[in-house]
Write a protein that holds these residues in place. Structure first.
Motif, PDB file in Angstrom:
ATOM      1  N   PRO A   1      15.865   7.815 -45.059  1.00  0.00           N
ATOM      2  CA  PRO A   1      14.865   8.110 -44.023  1.00  0.00           C
ATOM      3  C   PRO A   1      15.064   9.475 -43.366  1.00  0.00           C
ATOM      4  N   GLN A   2      16.302   9.998 -43.401  1.00  0.00           N
ATOM      5  CA  GLN A   2      16.579  11.327 -42.840  1.00  0.00           C
ATOM      6  C   GLN A   2      16.311  12.433 -43.865  1.00  0.00           C
ATOM      7  N   GLY A   3      15.978  12.038 -45.093  1.00  0.00           N
ATOM      8  CA  GLY A   3      15.644  13.021 -46.120  1.00  0.00           C
ATOM      9  C   GLY A   3      16.787  13.404 -47.025  1.00  0.00           C
ATOM     10  N   ASP A   4      17.950  12.782 -46.844  1.00  0.00           N
ATOM     11  CA  ASP A   4      19.122  13.130 -47.650  1.00  0.00           C
ATOM     12  C   ASP A   4      19.051  12.475 -49.028  1.00  0.00           C
ATOM     13  N   ILE A   5      19.799  13.046 -49.957  1.00  0.00           N
ATOM     14  CA  ILE A   5      19.923  12.483 -51.294  1.00  0.00           C
ATOM     15  C   ILE A   5      21.403  12.488 -51.666  1.00  0.00           C
ATOM     16  N   ASP A   6      21.842  11.480 -52.383  1.00  0.00           N
ATOM     17  CA  ASP A   6      23.235  11.373 -52.793  1.00  0.00           C
ATOM     18  C   ASP A   6      23.444  12.277 -54.010  1.00  0.00           C
ATOM     19  N   LEU A   7      24.091  13.421 -53.798  1.00  0.00           N
ATOM     20  CA  LEU A   7      24.271  14.387 -54.886  1.00  0.00           C
ATOM     21  C   LEU A   7      25.203  13.864 -55.970  1.00  0.00           C
ATOM     22  N   ASP A   8      26.153  13.017 -55.600  1.00  0.00           N
ATOM     23  CA  ASP A   8      27.027  12.420 -56.606  1.00  0.00           C
ATOM     24  C   ASP A   8      26.238  11.487 -57.525  1.00  0.00           C
TER      25      ASP A   8
END
Length: 452
Positions: A199-206
């Motif tokens: 919801p904050q716009g983050d994505i799990d790069l791993d």
């Protein structure tokens, strides 16, 4: 006439005649497929078109319902309907006389070309102009690598179907994502994977790296800026990391920068800036002008030019010449730049009002996302136990339209308890009243749940 258009026309006529009243349930998909002797997918396509026109709305596991009769006065809509569901540009902000001038001039300047087929790539003079124009967005490319499409949707369809040099077939997309692209990959039965965007716009790069490394992914479809439907943007380090991973694992990035013109931060660059060899940059002119213009731009790495051009020609020969010529004149005259600043300022004021109203009427039971500098979307995080279908149904009865985000997810992903809010079709003075209705309905439903 296509069967789905016949169904659309029949239902529209019944709505106009009052056969279906506001809030009345329409015949089921199964009943209509039997009545019109067609597949269920044909009926679903008709319902999707009617829903996009705000003539009907859907309630999951219940059916489709009539919104209102056609022919309602503008005053009725303005005073009683709070449309937080649409991202289409506000017609009240569109300078009709300016664009009419551009269309008239296009007829005069290109009177011969308009009566002939153009080129699949686009009007050559517009391509040269766009090569300079796109530099304003930190997209530096030559005219040879710019392709005009009938909206970004056509570019996505071509990219989804065409082969890529990496010989991979799968598509990776954020969850949630653009609902029509979700429908597109499902309709074509293409191999597709999803990755959660918070919801904050983050994505799990791993997780992204793991998917790039282990799955058969030809491209990752993403909206780094003002994501639809979340409204949030990636940070600069995240965009750089995505570009780096794409190059390392030979995965292409399809960057949909559909709201680039609403950006206030001059230092905010697209992913394309960090690696043009593995990034396909898509830009729409529908959101800053109007959807009927149907002009989208795809900037491709040179290795993809020929195959994209071939698939485009087979699908469409060329994009509408009049729209291209009018857009060229609109940009060249400086009208586009003036329009961009005017609509950006208007939407910024509405977005500010939206957040002020959300905080003014906020209950502890739900979370309000931080205010972005611009864009058209934001969202609130609702309690997980709250019934979203019931809430949407109650709001519809009070003439508050909210987008159903179920369609923005792949079937394998559980939708998050989010309510998406768009400000493009709600005037600044009516935003507070609409948000007050939403807050009261959420509060009412939570109290009812506690009693039970």
């Amino acid at each position: 006439m296509y069967k789905y258009l016949l169904i659309v026309n029949d239902i529209e006529q019944q709505l106009e005649q009052g056969t279906f009243k506001a809030g009345q349930k329409l015949p089921s998909i199964r009943d209509l497929s039997l009545r019109y002797a067609c597949n269920k997918s044909t009926v679903i396509r008709a319902f999707t078109l009617l829903e996009s026109r705000h003539l009907i709305y859907s309630i999951p596991q219940s059916g489709y319902y009539a919104v209102q009769q056609r022919g309602a006065s503008h005053e009725l809509l303005e005073n009683k309907v709070f449309d937080f569901s649409s991202a289409a540009p506000d017609p009240e902000l569109f300078p009709y006389l300016d664009f009419k001038h551009c269309v008239d001039k296009a007829f005069d300047m290109y009177k011969n070309e308009l009566f002939m087929y153009g080129t699949p790539q686009g009007l050559p003079s517009l391509l040269r102009l766009l090569s300079k124009h796109l530099a304003n967005y930190q997209v530096f490319t030559k005219p040879d690598h710019i392709h005009i499409t009938s909206g970004v949707q056509q570019a996505l369809a071509i990219l989804a179907l065409m082969p890529f040099p990496n010989k991979k077939r799968g598509i990776l997309m954020e969850q949630p994502s653009y609902h029509l692209f979700v429908r597109l990959v499902e309709s074509y039965q293409l191999p597709v994977h999803g990755i959660r965007r918070s919801p904050q716009g983050d994505i799990d790069l791993d997780e992204l790296e793991h998917l790039f490394r282990t799955e058969d992914i030809k491209f990752f479809y993403t909206m780094p800026r003002f994501q639809n439907p979340l409204g949030c943007s990636y940070s600069e380090p995240t965009k750089k990391a995505i570009a780096k991973l794409a190059k390392r694992y030979d995965v292409y990035i399809v960057e949909d920068d559909y709201l680039a013109d609403l950006e206030h931060d001059l230092k905010s660059d697209p992913i394309y800036t960090y690696d043009s060899s593995h990034v396909i940059y898509l830009k729409s002119y529908a959101k800053i002008l109007f959807p009927g213009l149907r002009v989208g731009v795809a900037v491709l790495p040179p290795v993809l030019d020929d195959v994209f051009r071939t698939f485009k020609k087979v699908a469409d020969i060329d994009s509408p010449m009049l729209s291209q010529a009018a857009l060229e004149i609109y940009i060249q005259s400086g009208m586009f730049e003036r329009r961009k600043h005017a609509i950006r300022d208007a939407y910024s004021k509405r977005l500010q009002q939206l957040h002020e109203s959300l905080h003014a009427h906020k209950e502890d039971s739900y979370q309000v996302t931080p205010l972005g500098q611009s864009g058209v979307y934001t969202h609130i995080v609702l309690p997980p136990h709250l019934s979203m279908p019931l809430l949407l149904e109650r709001l519809h009865k009070k003439q508050v339209w909210i987008q159903n985000l179920t369609l923005n997810y792949l079937p394998s992903f559980e939708p998050l308890p989010l309510m998406n809010l768009s400000i493009t079709r709600v005037s600044e003075e009516h935003i507070d009243r609409g948000i007050r209705i939403i807050a009261n309905e959420i509060k009412h439903m939570i109290k009812q749940g506690r009693r039970k």
